[in-house]
Design a protein around this motif. Structure first.
Motif: not given
Length: 143
Positions: A128-143
């Motif tokens: 993002s333009n507000l942070m200098d780092k790369t963020v890794f996230t796992t996104i899950f599908r809702n059941r």
């Protein structure tokens, strides 16, 4: 003789890299189909310091409900291709406890890339333009 063998190996390697057979095209189509299945729907992820986010994504907006703060934040979403999209802060839809938000959030632009797609989740790489780092996230599908 030695040079001829090396030349043959290099030429075979190049031919293998540039040739696509029908099975390769089928695999690519499956991957693209998997990405497209994540363009809209209801999802969730957990961020260690804040908690769970519930996502409602349409073709043009993404709403994120931050459970711990009971806050709903809206983003405009724009897809660059099947696996890359940009979220641009739009507005805070709900903030019943008048929680403070990050400084500069009204200018937030988050660039996301979907990787490692499975039936139930995908890994997201985001900057993002507000942070200098790369963020890794796992996104899950809702059941």
């Amino acid at each position: 003789m030695y040079k001829a063998c090396i030349l043959a190996v290099v030429l075979l390697g190049l031919a293998a890299c540039t040739t696509k057979d029908s099975s390769t095209k089928e695999v690519e189509a499956v991957v693209l189909k998997d990405y497209a299945a994540w363009h809209t729907g209801k999802f969730h992820y957990t961020e260690s310091s804040i908690g769970t986010y519930l996502i409602n994504r349409t073709d043009s907006i993404q709403e994120e409900f931050i459970k711990s703060k009971e806050m709903v934040v809206e983003f405009d979403i724009r897809w660059q291709n099947d696996s890359m999209y940009t979220l641009t802060f739009s507005k805070i839809n709900e903030n019943p406890h008048n929680n403070t938000v990050a400084k500069g959030v009204e200018n937030l632009v988050k660039k996301c890339t979907i990787t490692n797609v499975t039936e139930k989740s995908y890994a997201e790489k985001a900057t993002s333009n507000l942070m200098d780092k790369t963020v890794f996230t796992t996104i899950f599908r809702n059941r």
